[in-house]
Design an enzyme around this catalytic site. Structure first.
Site, PDB file in Angstrom:
ATOM      1  N   HIS A  96      -2.816   3.887   6.474  1.00  0.00           N
ATOM      2  CA  HIS A  96      -2.181   3.695   5.143  1.00  0.00           C
ATOM      3  C   HIS A  96      -3.036   4.557   4.228  1.00  0.00           C
ATOM      4  O   HIS A  96      -4.312   4.318   3.877  1.00  0.00           O
ATOM      5  CB  HIS A  96      -2.415   2.372   4.577  1.00  0.00           C
ATOM      6  N   ASP A 153      -3.196   5.940   0.473  1.00  0.00           N
ATOM      7  CA  ASP A 153      -2.677   5.897  -0.773  1.00  0.00           C
ATOM      8  C   ASP A 153      -2.446   7.407  -1.329  1.00  0.00           C
ATOM      9  O   ASP A 153      -3.234   8.163  -1.418  1.00  0.00           O
ATOM     10  CB  ASP A 153      -3.534   5.103  -1.527  1.00  0.00           C
ATOM     11  N   ASP A 191       1.036  -2.153   1.479  1.00  0.00           N
ATOM     12  CA  ASP A 191       0.137  -2.501   0.476  1.00  0.00           C
ATOM     13  C   ASP A 191       1.032  -2.660  -0.881  1.00  0.00           C
ATOM     14  O   ASP A 191       0.179  -2.641  -1.961  1.00  0.00           O
ATOM     15  CB  ASP A 191      -0.752  -1.410   0.433  1.00  0.00           C
ATOM     16  N   HIS A 214       2.691   2.853  -5.399  1.00  0.00           N
ATOM     17  CA  HIS A 214       1.935   1.699  -5.644  1.00  0.00           C
ATOM     18  C   HIS A 214       0.686   1.599  -6.417  1.00  0.00           C
ATOM     19  O   HIS A 214       0.179   0.735  -6.806  1.00  0.00           O
ATOM     20  CB  HIS A 214       2.196   0.806  -4.659  1.00  0.00           C
TER      21      HIS A 214
END
Length: 1006
Positions: A262, A264, A374, A578
């Protein structure tokens, strides 16, 4: 037998740490190292490889914050190592506990071919297996000295979050640059012992299996010569073979491991660094796929794939091959893993349009799943968007972070506002950074809430947040857990394979209706107001640009700006990631975001202006262009004509020094402090403001959450509040039909303008705040004389009801919630809306008055500004402008209409005469969210609309151009196979919609 369990377990820990792990690389020789420090931003690979380097030694400090250093390492494999496995061990100064959050590197061969990434849990580079001996080694490392923003004391304010404030002091110490022999037998022994030791620790103390493992471990340690680990490792492994071969019980939980990182797209690093993080991770994962035939890796976020394609073509070539082999899997079908609370209807749809189309165009892959591990909660409108994009599943892990209530399911069908249901899975492993530790696997088994009806769950496996991905150690552990007594079974699988198995096993799981509210990170609805306003403005400008450009293209041959709109949409979608739109990134990210939004606004305004001029033609007729989906001042939606007259507003003083505004529809009372003490609906005689209370009340709270500063607001913030009632000025506005208020508090200044537009039933509140507070929360309150046990907040393609009471812990936890353009509160025959042009957070509370009439006061408060100090210590400092409107007597339809109005102000232009709309709909409850030309360049007109009031609707859609036919499509403008084309009658199409139903029509021009 005596209980010597703790003695053996302690022995295992020490022998592993002090003898066995150090013996994994038993021999080493130093490499020669030289370095070039790039003077500014990252340079192309060819430039870094060709740069003049200077010698440097291990132990040297390097790496200014956000800098790039190119290390060249050279050496010769000793002749006596012939036949052995040799690796380069390259430690840039890593802290093994912080993968993804500090310095990283990408290793290249001299010809520029990328080899693999370096990070704290991945410091090796394979030289040969076996080597010949005497081989020359030459490698280049593009090393990024990203500072540790989340330092040893998390959430401590730091200047490291922006290149402009981070300074130039070196951050890291070069720790190890060696060639080393890898003893693969010892490496496997380490994994054997870790897997068994971790499994043993999770089994009940009275479990026979635990004691069998304990005795096998004891025998292995006895068999090991601590002065000759390499020579006796095979003997030690043999002692473990039987316990490692014992198969899992038939009822064992089954885990589908999905290789994962994951990443970001921005957070504690800027966008430009994410481009390199993705390249490092992709290089690592393609290399691991070559080495591990069972391994499968999934990567989401089409934007990140596009970055690899654009910036690292050599890595892209390896990725494409791995995708073709079915082992490097595009996941999620979205442009980024976006926030899903705040993006508007069309933006949420376009996340899937652009994400899925990228994977289709590049690989022919059509994702079935939305992959959002997330994201900070999920809006109730999302299920039908997922389904309208042609997907069926959702995965997230984040709801496990909720602080108050434990979600009751791990696999369920999630029902949205229109009744669409999506098969949803929350991995019970409770992390998207699973590393295959025994504690994680055991937690997944214990935690799984669907026991008895299902036994499958998913584990996203690999280091994430800052990237890195799956390691060879994780793969080795998974191999041992494939079928091991006492453990869940672990199999590498794609997301689609997992969901197919889960749904076949549990086809009718429980149903959860409504939003998936995260009981944490509520302040992300308010932090970084400039970013949020930039997003809202961009969304509406894109609507205007598409509408007017499509209308002008059909009517005048105006060149439709396909490429520009595609590029701008992708930029806006990227910034809905996000940690960007929620305001939880470093200062650098938000500084760049504000500049990007300004640039986008200029470009979109240019497109709108050019298209409107093409439509208006030459002339002197004053035209009002209405981009909203409802008629305004006599101008139809999507059209232009002269505006109709709308009456006048009067201003008068009050004996107490206050003011009265009156436009024949509303009468507004403003007291001498600039607070609104009366909003009278003249048609009904209904007073809006609760007795003895005042609206337009700015309230200031202390705001220091227990952690996660930019993310969180904790409920205790309500314990103290300062009402900002003192005014420096309360005077008539310059137009003679408004009231101007100035207040100062702390280091800040607020200027407000209260106005009552002629002919309109709304009190407009323009608020300018020059904000210089720290750890404060600013709210705008309206206490309403209204009794209701629920209220509506706009969400994607509709609205969602929340309770005004706190009967249960689930309701009490929603003390800060999200709305789009409006919040609406209603008694059966009368309601009030509060609409806004760029805020998202709000709260609604109710109280029964103990004096006077004993009625209910329901207070709605819009959240304006916060002032957290981490990760951006200067969050929101400076000038901000907000516009709200209070709309008394409003139905839900009025709330919808006024929400659009405040976000799409009219544009005025002189021209030859009326511009008729390209498309019209004859019912206000059917709201058109997009009018555009089809993305394939065919010239077809695409119209997207939904029922917005929460009731069934029949309407007629009329095309303002010759129509050859129409198709019902998905969001990607593909015909729906199971839906017949609608009948067309002289350019008219009859439409019947369920409550909140979304529909897309593709209109073929004759």
């Amino acid at each position: 037998m005596h209980d010597d369990r703790t003695l053996v377990e302690a022995r295992l820990r020490r022998v592993l740490d002090e003898r066995i792990r150090p013996a994994v690389h038993p021999e080493s020789v130093p490499l020669e190292v030289a370095v070039w420090h790039a003077p500014g931003e990252p340079v192309p690979v060819a430039e870094g490889l060709a740069a003049d380097v200077e010698p440097v030694t291990v132990g040297s400090r390097w790496g200014a914050p956000w800098g790039t250093s190119w290390f060249r390492v050279t050496g010769t494999v000793p002749a006596e190592w012939a036949g052995k496995t040799v690796e380069a061990i390259l430690d840039l100064g890593f802290d093994e506990n912080m993968p993804g959050f500090q310095c990283e590197g990408l290793v290249y061969r001299p010809d520029g071919t990328p080899v693999k990434g370096l990070n704290p849990r991945n410091q090796w580079v394979r030289i040969g297996a076996p080597v010949q001996g005497g081989e020359e080694v030459r490698l280049h490392v593009e090393a990024a000295s990203n500072p540790v923003v989340m330092g040893p004391r998390p959430f401590t304010p730091t200047p490291l979050g922006d290149l402009e404030t981070a300074g130039r002091d070196p951050q890291y110490t070069l720790t190890r640059m060696d060639l080393a022999v890898l003893d693969e037998t010892v490496w496997h022994l380490v994994t054997d012992l870790e897997v068994l030791g971790e499994l043993m620790a999770e089994l009940p103390v009275d479990s026979p299996r635990r004691w069998e493992i304990l005795r096998a471990v004891e025998r292995a340690l006895d068999a090991l010569d601590l002065q000759d680990v390499g020579g006796t490792a095979e003997r030690a492994r043999a002692c473990l073979a039987d316990v490692l071969a014992a198969p899992a019980v038939p009822s064992a939980h089954r885990i589908s491991a999905v290789g994962h990182a994951h990443i970001d797209s921005a957070w504690l690093w800027p966008l430009r660094e994410t481009v390199r993080k993705v390249a490092r991770t992709a290089a690592n994962m393609t290399a691991l796929l070559d080495d591990e035939p069972d391994f499968v890796f999934a990567m989401s976020q089409a934007q990140q794939w596009a970055w690899v394609k654009e910036h690292r073509p050599e890595v892209w070539a390896r990725v494409k091959k791995a995708v073709a082999d079915g082992r490097f899997v595009p996941a999620g079908g979205m442009w980024v893993e976006s926030d899903t609370n705040m993006p508007g209807s069309e933006a949420m749809a376009r996340q899937f349009v652009h994400g899925k189309r990228f994977f289709l165009d590049e690989f022919g892959v059509d994702n079935d799943e939305a992959w959002l591990p997330d994201t900070f909660g999920f809006a109730a409108g999302l299920p039908q968007i997922i389904r309208a994009a042609g997907s069926r599943y959702l995965l997230t892990q984040k709801i496990s972070w909720s602080r108050t209530n434990s979600f009751p399911h791990h696999t369920f069908r999630w029902e949205g506002i229109d009744g669409t249901r999506i098969y949803t899975h929350f991995p019970p492993v409770d992390t998207y950074n699973c590393s295959m530790r025994g504690a994680e696997i055991a937690h997944a088994v214990r935690n799984f809430k669907d026991k008895g009806t299902a036994r499958h769950s998913l584990a996203p496996t690999g280091w994430g947040d800052g990237g890195g991905g799956t390691t060879r150690e994780m793969v080795a552990k998974a191999a041992r857990l494939r079928d091991l007594e006492g453990s869940a079974t672990v199999t590498w699988e794609t997301p689609s394979a997992f969901f197919a198995k889960a749904e076949a096993e549990n086809p009718e799981p429980p149903v959860w209706v409504g939003e998936l509210y995260l009981e944490l990170h509520r302040a992300t609805l308010t932090s970084q107001a400039g970013t949020k306003q930039g997003n809202r403005r961009s969304e509406h400008l894109l609507r205007e640009a598409e509408l007017w450009a499509a209308t002008a293209a059909v009517r005048t041959g105006f060149p439709y700006p396909y490429a520009d709109l595609d590029r701008i949409w992708k930029t806006v979608l990227l910034h809905q990631f996000h940690d960007i739109l929620p305001g939880s990134s470093i200062a650098w990210v938000h500084r760049e975001a504000r500049a990007t939004y300004a640039r986008i606004a200029d470009e979109l305004n240019g497109i709108v202006d050019a298209a409107q001029r093409a439509l208006a033609g030459e002339g002197t007729v004053p035209l009002l262009f209405n981009a909203a989906p409802h008629t305004r001042a006599g101008v139809p939606a999507g059209g232009a004509r002269p505006a109709e007259a709308s009456g006048r507003t009067t201003h008068a003083g009050r004996p107490d020094g206050g003011h009265v505004l009156d436009n024949g529809l509303l009468r507004i009372g403003v007291d001498p402090r600039g607070l609104v003490d009366s909003v009278l609906d003249l048609a009904t005689g209904r007073e809006t403001i609760a007795p003895g209370r005042t609206g337009n009340l700015l309230q200031l709270h202390q705001d220091l959450p227990n952690m996660w500063d930019a993310w969180d607001v904790d409920e205790f913030y309500r314990n103290t509040v300062t009402d900002l009632t003192d005014a420096d000025e309360v005077t008539p506005g310059d137009d003679g039909a408004s009231v101007r208020i100035v207040r100062t508090f702390g280091g800040s200044r607020v200027t407000q303008l209260l106005s009552l537009p002629p002919g309109e039933k709304r009190l407009v509140v323009d608020t300018e705040v020059d904000w210089h507070e720290t750890e404060k929360f600013l709210k705008l309150a309206f206490p309403l004389d209204l009794h209701t046990d629920r209220y509506a907040s706009e969400t994607q393609f509709g609205h969602f009801f929340r309770p005004t009471h706190t009967n249960t812990s689930w309701e009490a936890a929603k003390f800060e919630a999200c709305n789009h353009r409006f919040v609406h509160l209603q008694e059966p025959d009368w309601g009030v809306a509060l609409v806004n042009d760029g805020t998202y957070g709000h709260d609604v509370t109710r109280a029964v008055r103990t004096d006077g009439d004993g009625g209910t006061t329901t207070t709605v408060r819009a959240s304006l500004l916060r002032a957290p100090r981490f990760p951006d210590p200067e969050t929101d400092q400076g000038v901000h402008r907000f516009r709200h409107a209070l709309v008394p007597g409003a139905s839900i339809g009025d709330a919808v209409r006024e929400g659009w109005r405040i976000n799409l102000p009219e544009r005025r232009l002189d021209g030859a005469g009326e511009v008729t709309p390209l498309v019209t709909v004859d019912r206000d409850s059917v709201v058109v969210t997009a009018v555009k030309l089809a993305d394939d360049g065919s010239g077809d007109v695409v119209v997207r609309f939904h029922e917005a009031h929460g009731a069934r609707a029949r309407a007629t859609l009329t095309a303002g151009f010759p129509l050859a036919g129409a198709e019902v499509t998905d969001l990607l403008e593909r015909p729906l196979a199971d839906t017949a084309p609608p009948a067309v009658d002289d350019g008219r199409i009859a439409v019947a919609l369920r409550p909140f139903e979304l529909r897309t029509l593709r209109l073929k021009r004759a």
